[in-house]
Design a protein around this motif. Structure first.
Motif, short mmCIF file in Angstrom:
data_model
loop_
_atom_site.label_atom_id
_atom_site.label_comp_id
_atom_site.label_asym_id
_atom_site.label_seq_id
_atom_site.Cartn_x
_atom_site.Cartn_y
_atom_site.Cartn_z
N THR A 13 0.84 -1.20 0.00
CA THR A 13 0.00 0.00 0.00
C THR A 13 0.88 1.25 0.00
OG1 THR A 13 -1.73 -1.18 1.18
CG2 THR A 13 -1.84 1.21 1.23
N SER A 14 1.93 1.24 0.80
CA SER A 14 2.85 2.38 0.84
C SER A 14 3.58 2.56 -0.49
CB SER A 14 3.86 2.22 1.97
OG SER A 14 3.19 2.26 3.21
N LEU A 15 3.91 1.45 -1.14
CA LEU A 15 4.57 1.55 -2.44
C LEU A 15 3.66 2.18 -3.49
CD1 LEU A 15 6.57 -1.80 -2.59
CD2 LEU A 15 7.49 0.53 -2.43
N MET A 16 2.35 1.99 -3.34
CA MET A 16 1.42 2.69 -4.24
C MET A 16 1.58 4.20 -4.06
SD MET A 16 -0.85 0.71 -6.00
CE MET A 16 -2.41 1.55 -6.04
N GLY A 17 1.67 4.64 -2.82
CA GLY A 17 1.83 6.06 -2.56
C GLY A 17 3.20 6.60 -2.95
N MET A 18 4.20 5.75 -2.86
CA MET A 18 5.55 6.20 -3.24
C MET A 18 5.64 6.54 -4.73
SD MET A 18 7.23 6.50 -0.54
CE MET A 18 8.82 6.85 -1.26
N ALA A 19 4.70 6.01 -5.51
CA ALA A 19 4.69 6.35 -6.94
C ALA A 19 4.57 7.86 -7.14
CB ALA A 19 3.55 5.61 -7.64
N TYR A 20 3.87 8.54 -6.27
CA TYR A 20 3.74 10.00 -6.36
C TYR A 20 5.10 10.66 -6.20
CZ TYR A 20 2.51 14.79 -5.17
OH TYR A 20 2.43 16.16 -5.14
N PHE A 21 5.84 10.24 -5.19
CA PHE A 21 7.12 10.87 -4.89
C PHE A 21 8.22 10.43 -5.86
CE2 PHE A 21 4.71 10.80 -0.94
CZ PHE A 21 4.68 12.15 -0.66
N TRP A 22 8.12 9.22 -6.38
CA TRP A 22 9.09 8.71 -7.34
C TRP A 22 8.72 9.09 -8.77
CZ3 TRP A 22 9.02 3.13 -4.96
CH2 TRP A 22 9.73 3.14 -3.77
N ASN A 23 7.60 9.77 -8.94
CA ASN A 23 7.13 10.20 -10.25
C ASN A 23 6.93 9.01 -11.20
OD1 ASN A 23 6.18 12.24 -11.86
ND2 ASN A 23 8.20 12.73 -12.73
N VAL A 24 6.31 7.95 -10.68
CA VAL A 24 6.02 6.76 -11.47
C VAL A 24 4.65 6.92 -12.10
CG1 VAL A 24 5.62 4.28 -11.39
CG2 VAL A 24 7.43 5.29 -10.00
N HIS A 25 4.60 6.79 -13.42
CA HIS A 25 3.33 6.91 -14.16
C HIS A 25 3.12 5.70 -15.06
CE1 HIS A 25 2.91 11.01 -12.76
NE2 HIS A 25 4.15 11.23 -13.14
N PHE A 30 1.21 0.05 -10.87
CA PHE A 30 0.04 0.07 -10.01
C PHE A 30 -0.70 -1.27 -10.02
CE2 PHE A 30 0.87 4.49 -11.09
CZ PHE A 30 0.91 5.05 -9.83
N VAL A 31 -0.75 -1.90 -11.18
CA VAL A 31 -1.39 -3.21 -11.27
C VAL A 31 -0.63 -4.22 -10.41
CG1 VAL A 31 -1.89 -5.16 -12.81
CG2 VAL A 31 -2.45 -2.84 -13.52
N LEU A 32 0.69 -4.23 -10.49
CA LEU A 32 1.50 -5.17 -9.71
C LEU A 32 1.39 -4.89 -8.21
CD1 LEU A 32 4.70 -5.57 -11.91
CD2 LEU A 32 2.89 -7.25 -11.48
N MET A 33 1.38 -3.63 -7.81
CA MET A 33 1.26 -3.31 -6.39
C MET A 33 -0.11 -3.78 -5.86
SD MET A 33 4.10 -2.15 -5.47
CE MET A 33 4.86 -3.08 -6.79
N GLN A 34 -1.17 -3.58 -6.65
CA GLN A 34 -2.49 -4.06 -6.25
C GLN A 34 -2.55 -5.58 -6.23
OE1 GLN A 34 -4.03 -1.65 -4.63
NE2 GLN A 34 -5.95 -2.03 -5.69
N LEU A 35 -1.94 -6.22 -7.20
CA LEU A 35 -1.93 -7.68 -7.27
C LEU A 35 -1.21 -8.28 -6.06
CD1 LEU A 35 -2.46 -10.25 -9.10
CD2 LEU A 35 -0.09 -9.97 -9.80
N PHE A 36 0.00 -7.80 -5.80
CA PHE A 36 0.75 -8.32 -4.65
C PHE A 36 0.07 -7.96 -3.33
CE2 PHE A 36 4.61 -7.99 -7.57
CZ PHE A 36 4.50 -9.32 -7.95
N GLY A 37 -0.47 -6.75 -3.25
CA GLY A 37 -1.20 -6.35 -2.05
C GLY A 37 -2.41 -7.24 -1.80
N GLY A 38 -3.14 -7.55 -2.84
CA GLY A 38 -4.29 -8.44 -2.70
C GLY A 38 -3.90 -9.84 -2.30
N MET A 39 -2.78 -10.31 -2.82
CA MET A 39 -2.32 -11.66 -2.46
C MET A 39 -2.00 -11.74 -0.98
SD MET A 39 -0.07 -12.64 -5.86
CE MET A 39 1.14 -13.47 -4.92
#
Length: 179
Positions: A13-25, A30-39
């Motif tokens: 969940t935190s890695l999803m938010g880090m995308a803002y600070f790391w400028n990840v677009h 986001f799909v992988l973070m959600q997938l791993f988070g759901g697992m």
């Protein structure tokens, strides 16, 4: 398992938010973070049910788990309110803060949760005892002696019960309807 699931859920969940600070677009990030988070989140409910079952008899389990499930409503309220504080500005914090909260609660769980009553010298509820297969002419014992062995009330003799074995993952996956 509950600690690992909660902590890793907080990390993803935190890695999803880090995308803002790391400028990840990148969509796949986001799909992988959600997938791993759901697992890792999927470890939560089965583990809670197993731990609760260790502590409660069959008669109380439904009531207690019903009360326990009320936390989903509280979680939905807090899950909207806490991230909403940052939704207008730096949206990354709306993922990082809840991620840190759940990871912190994972640490609380590992430090204070007693998984089994026997770990603190409390006798478990009697629902764990499976009745042994008996020929039709013998009674199924209902009582336990001080050593925890089943006792046949008509003969007052201790009945030997087989040791408990955990089921292997591969054996569990072979149960019809599991996969």
């Amino acid at each position: 398992l509950l600690f690992a699931g909660m902590t890793l859920s907080g990390v993803f969940t935190s890695l999803m938010g880090m995308a803002y600070f790391w400028n990840v677009h990148v969509y796949w990030y986001f799909v992988l973070m959600q997938l791993f988070g759901g697992m890792v989140q999927s470890t939560g409910w089965p583990t809670v049910v197993a731990i609760t079952s260790n502590w409660l008899g069959k008669g109380n389990r439904g009531f207690i788990l019903g009360l326990w499930n009320a936390h989903t409503s509280v979680g939905n309220i807090l899950g909207s309110a806490i991230p909403g504080l940052w939704s207008g500005g730096t949206w990354g914090w709306s993922f990082i803060v809840p991620g840190l909260i759940i990871a912190g609660m994972g640490v609380v769980v590992v430090l204070f949760l007693v998984v089994d009553p026997r770990d603190v010298d409390v006798s478990p509820p009697q629902h764990h005892i499976e009745p042994e297969a008996r020929p039709d002419n013998q009674e199924t014992p209902l009582l336990r002696n001080l050593q925890g062995r089943l006792v046949n009330s008509s003969t007052d003799q201790a009945v030997q019960s087989p040791p408990e074995r955990a089921m292997a993952l591969c054996a569990a996956l072979r149960i019809p309807g599991v996969v």
